[in-house]
Enzyme design. Structure first.
Site, PDB file in Angstrom:
ATOM      1  N   SER A   1       0.814  -1.280  -0.325  1.00  0.00           N
ATOM      2  CA  SER A   1      -0.093  -0.086   0.101  1.00  0.00           C
ATOM      3  C   SER A   1       0.730   1.235   0.147  1.00  0.00           C
ATOM      4  CB  SER A   1      -0.873  -0.054   1.247  1.00  0.00           C
ATOM      5  OG  SER A   1      -2.016   0.833   1.088  1.00  0.00           O
TER       6      SER A   1
ATOM      7  N   HIS B   1      -2.564  -1.132  -4.419  1.00  0.00           N
ATOM      8  CA  HIS B   1      -3.847  -1.029  -4.535  1.00  0.00           C
ATOM      9  C   HIS B   1      -4.400   0.335  -4.347  1.00  0.00           C
ATOM     10  CE1 HIS B   1      -4.675  -1.803   0.062  1.00  0.00           C
ATOM     11  NE2 HIS B   1      -3.939  -0.897   0.004  1.00  0.00           N
TER      12      HIS B   1
END
Length: 198
Positions: free
Chosen positions: A101, A126
């Site tokens: 992330s 993501h």
């Protein structure tokens, strides 16, 4: 076995007496920084402060940021990334373990050609998430608009840093994409995979 951060002996240049300092403090003095947990405002402020201080101390001596992070808050992560681009010294980013992330975003933010992943490291990208599920409709809409702006920013930066087309990164971020070190190199998040040396 003692609990807490280990202490090591350190002597400041010109100081006749050594003193005990925690191991991270000693490593910071060698310009080695660590992102080893989820990104929060406090952690972001600490890393930013260290980068600024070390940059003022010697703007020509490179910094090394070791990343082993599951990600965390988007705005504090962007603040770390922006600081990395702002300070004078080149910042090497080294993935040890996991850069997921916002951790992968910061990993990609290192100086181009100076981003490394250890051989068994994992990288994940993501889209950003929101935690405001219980908000009223008006607040929820404003939150969704802000989230879309943040997603646009993250996608644009990933595209710039990796050399991938914007639309490819945009589609890839729609789900969790886990990569090995060599896959992260092929994607452009890191430039090299470290080789084992003795």
């Amino acid at each position: 076995m003692p609990i807490g951060v280990p202490k090591v002996l350190f002597r400041n240049p010109g100081d006749p007496i050594s003193s005990w300092v925690d191991v991270y403090n000693r490593l910071y003095r060698e310009r080695l920084l660590f992102l080893g947990q989820g990104i929060s405002t406090d952690l972001s402020n600490q890393l930013i402060g260290l980068m600024m201080y070390l940059s003022m101390e010697d703007e020509n001596k490179e910094l090394y940021l070791f990343v082993n992070s599951p990600g965390g808050w988007v705005i504090p992560g962007i603040a770390i990334y922006d600081t990395m681009q702002f300070v004078r010294p080149d910042i090497h980013t080294i993935c040890i373990g996991l850069a997921a992330s916002m951790g992968s975003f910061i990993l990609a933010g290192g100086q181009l050609t100076k981003r490394i992943a250890f051989p068994h490291a994992r990288v994940m990208i993501h889209e950003p998430y929101s935690a405001f599920y219980m908000a009223q409709v008006g607040e929820f809409v404003m939150e969704a608009v802000e989230l879309m702006k943040l997603r646009e920013t993250l996608t644009r930066v990933y595209a710039e840093r990796t050399g991938k087309p914007f639309w490819v990164v945009h589609e890839d971020m729609e789900r969790d994409i886990f990569m090995s070190a060599t896959e992260a190199q092929a994607y452009g998040i890191v430039d090299f995979v470290a080789v084992q040396g003795k």
